[in-house]
Every structure is written in C-alpha cells, then in structure tokens.
Design a protein around this motif. Structure first.
Motif, PDB file in Angstrom:
ATOM      1  N   LEU A   1       0.848  -1.189   0.000  1.00 46.59           N
ATOM      2  CA  LEU A   1       0.000   0.000   0.000  1.00 46.59           C
ATOM      3  C   LEU A   1       0.880   1.234   0.000  1.00 46.59           C
ATOM      4  CD1 LEU A   1      -3.210   1.190   1.112  1.00 46.59           C
ATOM      5  CD2 LEU A   1      -1.261   2.528   1.954  1.00 46.59           C
TER       6      LEU A   1
ATOM      7  N   GLN B   1      -6.223  13.448   3.878  1.00 45.23           N
ATOM      8  CA  GLN B   1      -4.950  13.932   4.429  1.00 45.23           C
ATOM      9  C   GLN B   1      -4.662  15.372   3.988  1.00 45.23           C
ATOM     10  OE1 GLN B   1      -0.661  12.318   3.988  1.00 45.23           O
ATOM     11  NE2 GLN B   1      -1.732  10.776   5.176  1.00 45.23           N
TER      12      GLN B   1
ATOM     13  N   GLN C   1      -2.947   7.442   8.588  1.00 45.43           N
ATOM     14  CA  GLN C   1      -2.118   6.768   7.585  1.00 45.43           C
ATOM     15  C   GLN C   1      -1.884   5.299   7.979  1.00 45.43           C
ATOM     16  OE1 GLN C   1       0.713   9.301   5.736  1.00 45.43           O
ATOM     17  NE2 GLN C   1       2.187   7.673   5.374  1.00 45.43           N
TER      18      GLN C   1
ATOM     19  N   ARG D   1      -0.901  12.565  -1.513  1.00 49.98           N
ATOM     20  CA  ARG D   1      -1.933  13.579  -1.331  1.00 49.98           C
ATOM     21  C   ARG D   1      -2.281  14.189  -2.684  1.00 49.98           C
ATOM     22  NH1 ARG D   1       0.310  16.997   3.877  1.00 49.98           N
ATOM     23  NH2 ARG D   1       0.809  15.150   5.121  1.00 49.98           N
TER      24      ARG D   1
ATOM     25  N   ALA E   1      -4.949  10.277  -1.136  1.00 47.54           N
ATOM     26  CA  ALA E   1      -5.192  10.620   0.269  1.00 47.54           C
ATOM     27  C   ALA E   1      -5.912  11.959   0.398  1.00 47.54           C
ATOM     28  CB  ALA E   1      -3.869  10.618   1.028  1.00 47.54           C
TER      29      ALA E   1
ATOM     30  N   ASP F   1      -4.732   3.572   6.651  1.00 47.34           N
ATOM     31  CA  ASP F   1      -4.573   3.351   5.201  1.00 47.34           C
ATOM     32  C   ASP F   1      -3.812   2.054   4.941  1.00 47.34           C
ATOM     33  OD1 ASP F   1      -5.549   5.919   4.878  1.00 47.34           O
ATOM     34  OD2 ASP F   1      -3.598   6.817   4.386  1.00 47.34           O
TER      35      ASP F   1
ATOM     36  N   GLN G   1       8.717   9.662   5.189  1.00 46.48           N
ATOM     37  CA  GLN G   1       7.545   8.915   5.664  1.00 46.48           C
ATOM     38  C   GLN G   1       7.898   7.856   6.710  1.00 46.48           C
ATOM     39  OE1 GLN G   1       4.181   9.559   4.451  1.00 46.48           O
ATOM     40  NE2 GLN G   1       5.346  11.381   3.900  1.00 46.48           N
TER      41      GLN G   1
ATOM     42  N   GLY H   1       0.629   5.725  -1.427  1.00 47.20           N
ATOM     43  CA  GLY H   1      -0.286   6.725  -1.953  1.00 47.20           C
ATOM     44  C   GLY H   1       0.291   8.119  -1.883  1.00 47.20           C
TER      45      GLY H   1
END
Ligand code: TRP
Length: 332
Positions: free
Chosen positions: A9, A48, A136, A13, A45, A139, A154, A11
């Motif tokens: 997973l 977010q 997150q 913004r 996102a 997510d 991240q 992703g």
C-alpha cells in the motif's frame, strides 16, 4: 521474497501534479512490484489534504490529476486498487481504536509532522495535523499491507503504523493469531533529487519538474536550475548538491552511471549539463506524457476506474473492520 505474498500500500496527497522525484523515488517501484505480481493498493489521500490546506474546492481536479499521473506511469487498474480516503468509511473508522493506542507525546514528537508545521502557512495547527500519521496507519493496515514503498520523510509514519499494529495485536488478538502485520518500508535506492532551486523538490514550491510538463516547460525549468560557480561538471553529491542532482536526474532517465555521465559532460559546463538533462527528461517521459494526454480525454473512464477501486477498497475495509470489532468485543 515471493512477489505474490507481497501486499503493497502506498499513496499520495492530491495536491498537484506528481514530479520526477516521485517517479524515481516511488512510482517506478510501485509499477515494478505490480508487474512482478504483488498486490498493489494506492490511496489518493484526499482526507490527508485537510491537515493543512484549504483547497477542498479544488479537490476533484487534483484527484483527477493524480489519477492521470498514476495511470500514465503504468499503474494498471485491472491489477491495482486505486481509491480515495473519503469513499471508504470503514477505513476511516479504524482511526478511532488506533488513536487509543498512541500517546499524545508520541504524536507530538513526529519529526515529519513538526517539519510540516514549520513550513505551514496556516495560522493554527489542526488536530488532524497531529493525528494524520495514525490515519495513515489505517490506510496501510485496512488492507493488511506488508510493504510500503515510501520516501525517507515517511519513515516516522511507518514507525507509528508498526507500533499501532503491534499494540493492537498485543491488546486484542489471540496469541499467535495477529490481526495486523507489521509492515516494512521499502526505501527507494535512488538518492534524493533536489528541486531546481536546490531545495527539496516539492509540488507546492514551484521547483519541481512535473511528469506531465511538456518539453518546453521542462526546458525552461531546467534552464533556470541553480548550479554553482565551478565550470567542470562532476558528480559529488556532498560537495556540489545542485549540479550532482541534475547529473543524477539525467542518469536516472537514461539508466546510466552518474559519475560517468558527469565525466563525459566535463568541460561543457552547466550549459551542456542542462542540455543533456533536458533531452534525457523529455525523452524518458515522452511516452508517459503522450499516454497521459490521451487518458485526459476520457473522463468517463477515469471516473469508472475510481468507482471500481473504491468499491474494492470498501469490501476489504468492511472485512477488516468486522474483524477488528469482533476481537475488540464490540459486536452487539
Ligand atoms: N503521507 C503521504 C504523502 O504525503 C501520502 C500517504 C497517505 C501515504 N497515506 C499513505 C503514503 C499510506 C504511504 C502509505 O506523500
């Protein structure tokens, strides 16, 4: 690792067009994992974005731009699940039990969040700003992903995800039957690309070469890129970050060794370097740009891709939430 046991997973913004830094830092490896048979989930996102910006009015446009970037680079909606936060209620509901598993102090010391607050233009910091790393985690964990290809910034969020997974399992799961995996970060091997001003390349700082930029826009951005006063081009990331980042960009686009490429340009100086970079970027991304333009003409298809991705994400999220409520003894 057996690719079919990998569930990915990741992703972004939806705040603007993705750039070459995203491509070499994350998009390229997502597509590779997908093509090798990993299961790929990609979150757009949208919730977010609400951490910091008041761009809700433009959200649908940004969502579409992001989806176009994804499809243009080769994320395949037949194989990958592309979805938006706001369309998956059960994912969002996981935030509540997850928030109970982390302390306020842990949220406050997240270095990426601190950095975002420092760069924020907003007068007040929202509650979502401190809690979005836990969102997150939802997510990542709603689909029980075990692999998360991300940039270095991240990593603190992934640490929170691992903490949430571990504490949830400790508190609620039966011994030996964990509900959530502790996912691993997959850091890109490519060193960081700088923006054309020598700072961090960022969608919002006007220093990024967008995947969707045309050949002229690319040439203009690279022409204006910061270099240094030394004439001879070399690849020395520590001592000459701006020049080296340009060399690296050309090297990544042409799949060459950056030191060798720098050596070849050598006495040609910054002007020759910029020509090489411009040609390399334009050539590498010309098929992506052509495909993006073609896809942009088919709005109906884009909507259908998201509708299907959201539907699939909901099936997975509903099942996970059901399991969570069961182990928490919240089924009445
Ligand atoms: N925070 C990421 C970014 O700003 C986007 C994101 C949201 C994400 N959810 C995620 C990344 C889950 C990896 C995994 O780019």
């Amino acid at each position: 690792m057996n690719p079919s046991s990998v569930r990915v997973l990741t992703g972004d913004r939806p705040t603007g067009r993705l750039h070459v830094g995203h491509y070499f830092g994350s998009l390229e490896s997502r597509v590779r994992l997908q093509n090798e048979g990993a299961e790929l989930y990609v979150v757009i996102a949208d919730y977010q974005v609400l951490t910091d910006r008041d761009i809700a009015a433009n959200l649908p446009g940004y969502v579409e731009e992001l989806l176009l970037d994804y499809l243009a680079v080769g994320i395949d909606p037949e194989r990958a699940v592309v979805f938006t936060h706001s369309a998956v209620p059960a994912l969002n509901q996981l935030l509540l039990p997850f928030l109970s598993l982390v302390s306020v102090a842990e949220l406050q010391r997240n270095p990426t969040v601190k950095d975002e607050i420092r760069h924020s233009s907003q007068a007040a910091v929202s509650g979502l700003m401190f809690t979005y790393p836990v969102h997150q985690a939802a997510d990542i964990l709603f689909c029980k992903a075990n692999t998360v290809p991300v940039g270095r910034d991240q990593l603190p969020h992934l640490e929170i995800t691992r903490t949430v997974a571990r504490r949830f399992n400790e508190r609620y799961a039966r011994p030996g039957e964990p509900v959530f995996p502790e996912p691993e970060a997959l850091l890109s091997a490519a060193p960081l690309l700088l923006g054309t001003d020598g700072g961090k390349m960022s969608k919002s700082r006007g220093n990024a070469i967008a995947l969707a930029a045309d050949a002229d826009e690319t040439a203009r951005l690279i022409r204006g890129a910061k270099t240094d006063a030394e004439r001879h081009i070399s690849y020395e990331p520590e001592r000459r970050p701006e020049v080296s980042s340009l060399v690296l960009l050309a090297a990544l686009c042409t799949e060459r060794d950056p030191a060798e490429l720098a050596e070849e340009i050598g006495g040609g100086g910054a002007a020759a370097l910029k020509q090489v970079v411009t040609a390399a970027v334009n050539e590498r991304f010309s098929p992506v740009r052509a495909r993006r333009a073609e896809l942009a003409r088919d709005r109906g298809f884009l909507r259908e891709v998201l509708r299907r991705g959201n539907k699939e994400a909901n099936v997975v999220a509903d099942a996970t939430l059901e399991q969570v409520r069961t182990v928490m003894d919240c089924v009445y």
